[in-house]
Write a protein that holds these residues in place. Structure first.
Motif, mmCIF file in Angstrom:
data_model
loop_
_atom_site.group_PDB
_atom_site.id
_atom_site.type_symbol
_atom_site.label_atom_id
_atom_site.label_comp_id
_atom_site.label_asym_id
_atom_site.label_seq_id
_atom_site.Cartn_x
_atom_site.Cartn_y
_atom_site.Cartn_z
ATOM 1 N N ALA A 56 -18.325 21.161 -28.178
ATOM 2 C CA ALA A 56 -17.708 21.904 -29.282
ATOM 3 C C ALA A 56 -18.411 23.236 -29.498
ATOM 4 O O ALA A 56 -17.755 24.279 -29.624
ATOM 5 C CB ALA A 56 -17.745 21.065 -30.560
ATOM 6 N N VAL A 112 -13.030 17.767 -27.507
ATOM 7 C CA VAL A 112 -13.708 18.328 -28.674
ATOM 8 C C VAL A 112 -13.158 17.634 -29.914
ATOM 9 O O VAL A 112 -11.933 17.472 -30.043
ATOM 10 C CB VAL A 112 -13.466 19.860 -28.754
ATOM 11 C CG1 VAL A 112 -14.022 20.443 -30.036
ATOM 12 C CG2 VAL A 112 -14.073 20.553 -27.543
ATOM 13 N N ARG A 117 -11.955 21.578 -32.707
ATOM 14 C CA ARG A 117 -10.826 22.010 -31.871
ATOM 15 C C ARG A 117 -9.898 22.937 -32.663
ATOM 16 O O ARG A 117 -9.422 23.943 -32.158
ATOM 17 C CB ARG A 117 -10.045 20.812 -31.331
ATOM 18 C CG ARG A 117 -8.997 21.228 -30.302
ATOM 19 C CD ARG A 117 -8.255 20.078 -29.634
ATOM 20 N NE ARG A 117 -8.997 18.860 -29.587
ATOM 21 C CZ ARG A 117 -8.560 17.698 -30.099
ATOM 22 N NH1 ARG A 117 -7.389 17.622 -30.693
ATOM 23 N NH2 ARG A 117 -9.291 16.613 -30.005
#
Length: 191
Positions: A56, A112, A117
């Motif tokens: 991420a 993610v 996201r």
């Protein structure tokens, strides 16, 4: 003391990008990422809570950098055509310099966690809108949806470099990409 930690985080992110690009997110163990930067797998948890957090941050970072760069380039040029050239050069530099990040993004975004996201997608939309703003000045009669679609198509061309960049020396590839993308974007009124 902040710099060594930041440098270590950057090293980890870079090593993870290379490993994820080569073997996929699920094909890499946390111990392998640690080993790539000379630390144990458990020591990596001092920097990241896990692989998902690492992925991420990697994708948030590049999306944020591209958006910030795009906003700066789009607003500091004195003419729209100069802004377009600057945006193209900036994205081409990224595409040629960070092929692992392109591969990771195209294959691993679904890994993610949702909040990150959504933040990545938001930054990407903002980046696209910097391009659309410049293209609107160059093609005032063209609908924004068409300009947005053209921008995404050009990103597809530029982000193909993990597959195509080995064919030419970097300078020649950069010039070819610039010429192809600029021609496509400048011909929107003709199509």
């Amino acid at each position: 003391m902040g710099t060594p930690t930041r440098n270590r985080r950057a090293e980890i992110l870079s090593a993870a990008a290379e490993l994820f690009a080569a073997r996929g997110f699920h094909g890499v163990r946390i111990e392998e990422i640690g080993s790539a930067v000379g630390i144990s797998g458990p020591a990596l948890y001092r920097h990241f809570t896990g692989k998902e957090a690492l992925l991420a941050e990697m994708l948030l970072d590049i999306s944020g950098r591209l958006h910030e760069q795009g906003a700066r380039l789009a607003t500091t040029a004195d003419r729209a055509d100069a802004a377009l050239d600057a945006l193209l050069r900036g994205h081409i530099d990224f595409a040629l310099g960070e092929p692992a990040l392109i591969r990771v993004h195209e294959r691993e975004l679904d890994n993610v966690p949702d909040p990150a996201r959504r933040a990545i997608r938001r930054l990407q939309r903002l980046y696209v809108e910097e391009w659309v703003t410049v293209l609107t000045e160059l093609h005032p009669g063209c609908p924004p949806a068409r300009l947005r679609a053209a921008t995404h198509a050009v990103f597809g061309l530029l982000n193909s470099t993990p597959h195509s960049a080995r064919e030419l020396p970097p300078e020649a590839m950069a010039e070819l990409l610039h010429r192809l993308a600029r021609t496509a974007l400048m011909s929107l009124d003709d199509a």
